[in-house]
Design an enzyme around this catalytic site. Structure first.
Site, short mmCIF file in Angstrom:
data_model
loop_
_atom_site.label_atom_id
_atom_site.label_comp_id
_atom_site.label_asym_id
_atom_site.label_seq_id
_atom_site.Cartn_x
_atom_site.Cartn_y
_atom_site.Cartn_z
N ILE A 11 0.80 -1.37 -0.13
CA ILE A 11 -0.02 0.08 0.09
C ILE A 11 0.88 1.15 0.00
O ILE A 11 0.48 2.33 -0.55
CB ILE A 11 -1.10 0.00 1.31
CG1 ILE A 11 -2.06 1.10 1.16
CG2 ILE A 11 -0.24 0.02 2.50
CD1 ILE A 11 -3.00 0.90 -0.36
N SER A 33 11.73 0.82 7.60
CA SER A 33 11.15 -0.54 7.08
C SER A 33 12.26 -1.47 7.43
O SER A 33 13.54 -1.33 7.15
CB SER A 33 10.61 -0.65 5.66
OG SER A 33 10.21 -1.88 5.42
N ARG A 34 11.73 -2.87 7.86
CA ARG A 34 12.80 -3.83 7.94
C ARG A 34 13.29 -4.31 6.60
O ARG A 34 14.31 -4.90 6.34
CB ARG A 34 12.34 -4.90 8.90
CG ARG A 34 12.06 -4.31 10.18
CD ARG A 34 11.66 -5.47 11.25
NE ARG A 34 10.27 -5.78 10.91
CZ ARG A 34 9.49 -6.91 11.37
NH1 ARG A 34 9.92 -7.36 12.26
NH2 ARG A 34 8.29 -6.98 10.99
N LYS A 87 -5.52 3.41 7.23
CA LYS A 87 -7.01 2.49 7.96
C LYS A 87 -6.48 1.33 7.95
O LYS A 87 -5.91 0.73 7.38
CB LYS A 87 -8.14 2.82 6.99
CG LYS A 87 -8.16 2.09 5.60
CD LYS A 87 -8.50 0.78 5.62
CE LYS A 87 -8.19 0.05 4.12
NZ LYS A 87 -8.49 -1.41 4.20
N ASP A 165 -10.86 -5.66 6.36
CA ASP A 165 -9.96 -4.91 6.11
C ASP A 165 -10.60 -4.23 4.87
O ASP A 165 -10.36 -2.89 4.63
CB ASP A 165 -8.81 -5.74 5.73
CG ASP A 165 -7.61 -4.91 5.30
OD1 ASP A 165 -7.01 -4.13 6.08
OD2 ASP A 165 -7.38 -4.42 3.80
#
Length: 309
Positions: A11, A33-34, A87, A165
């Site tokens: 996303i 971010s990993r 969201k 979701d």
């Protein structure tokens, strides 16, 4: 303004990065971010390090799954940063209320985004329904989880919401366009035998004017995807399709619509976040999430076939 994007998954890359880079309001100053990053943008793997080293970045946009999001949002607010939430804004309503308390205490902006509310025709639908007597409203939200969430096992774990979701997107539109609030009265939730969250849901609502309001969500749709809201009123029938991108009244398509479904939503979210930061505002409307919580409270659980990727 400079913004850091936390959680570089599908996303973020599909929607957030293009919206930020095309915006006159924002500069993507860092990512956290990993596993991923954005070319040419400073990348961190540790959020605490970003907060400590980049005092110049005043806004954090969180694209993490719901369960870990609270800890990141709370850390950002405690560090004096404005926060934008993908969201749903959290894994629980209590988390969201706690975040709003932190934001108000720190005089910071906090934005619970609902991207489907920014679909091209949602505002027009709200305006059309404002003076109509609703008789019936039905939501049909059916899509293919394999297409939109490939291999994302977190959505099947507690807090991942399952079919809610995408279903919460429909609820965000319904709660935006109806002039009177509704509340859930019954639900049937279909759980795959091997998963912790539902793959389908059938919902019924109370409307203060006596209208019949219902919603069907399903993550097993193949072929064409269905994102439709149909409202029958005393003055005609309004239909929103393509997730709110297209609108028709009594079969006549409304003008001035986006050519492609689901475009323009995230640029509008970031434009609103810019206005909230400039004004010191907070937008934490939790009505879509409240309906989901009620569905888990009232829902009758049925077991269906196991789900496998």
């Amino acid at each position: 303004m400079q913004v850091a994007l936390v959680g570089i998954g599908k996303i973020a890359l599909d929607q957030h990065v293009p919206a930020i880079t095309s915006s006159p309001d924002w500069v993507l100053a860092a990512t956290v971010s990993r596993h991923g990053g954005v070319g040419g943008v400073p990348a961190y793997t540790d959020f605490a390090a970003l907060l400590a080293e980049r005092q110049d970045i005043r806004v954090i946009s969180l694209c993490l799954p719901p369960v870990p999001r609270f800890a990141y949002a709370a850390a950002a607010l405690k560090a004096g940063r404005h926060v934008m939430l993908e969201k749903p804004p959290g894994a629980t309503l209590s988390e969201c209320h706690a975040l709003e308390g932190l934001a108000r205490a720190g005089r910071l902006s906090l934005y619970a985004t609902w991207h489907s509310r920014e679909a091209a025709q949602v505002a027009a639908a709200k305006a059309w329904l404002a003076d109509k007597a609703l008789r019936h409203l039905s939501v049909t939200w059916k899509e293919d989880v394999r297409r939109w969430h490939p291999g994302q096992d977190w959505i099947w774990e507690p807090g991942g919401l399952g079919v809610f979701d995408p279903g919460i997107n429909a609820l965000s539109i319904v709660t935006a366009i109806l002039p009177e609030p509704i509340h859930l009265t019954a639900a049937t939730l279909s759980f795959p035998d091997n998963r912790q969250t539902p793959i389908a849901a059938d919902l019924r609502f109370h409307h203060p004017g006596g209208a019949e309001v219902s919603a069907v969500f399903d993550w097993r749709q193949e072929g064409d995807q269905t994102w439709t809201i149909k409202a029958v009123t005393d003055a005609g029938t309004l239909t929103l399709t393509d997730g709110g991108a297209q609108m028709a009244v009594d079969g006549v398509r409304a003008a001035a619509q986006d050519d492609a479904p689901l475009t323009g939503e995230y640029p509008r979210l970031y434009s609103k976040m810019a206005r909230l930061v400039q004004a010191g505002g907070i937008d934490m409307d939790l009505s879509p999430m409240r309906h989901v919580a009620d569905a888990f409270t009232l829902g009758r659980r049925v077991t269906v076939a196991p789900f496998h990727w």
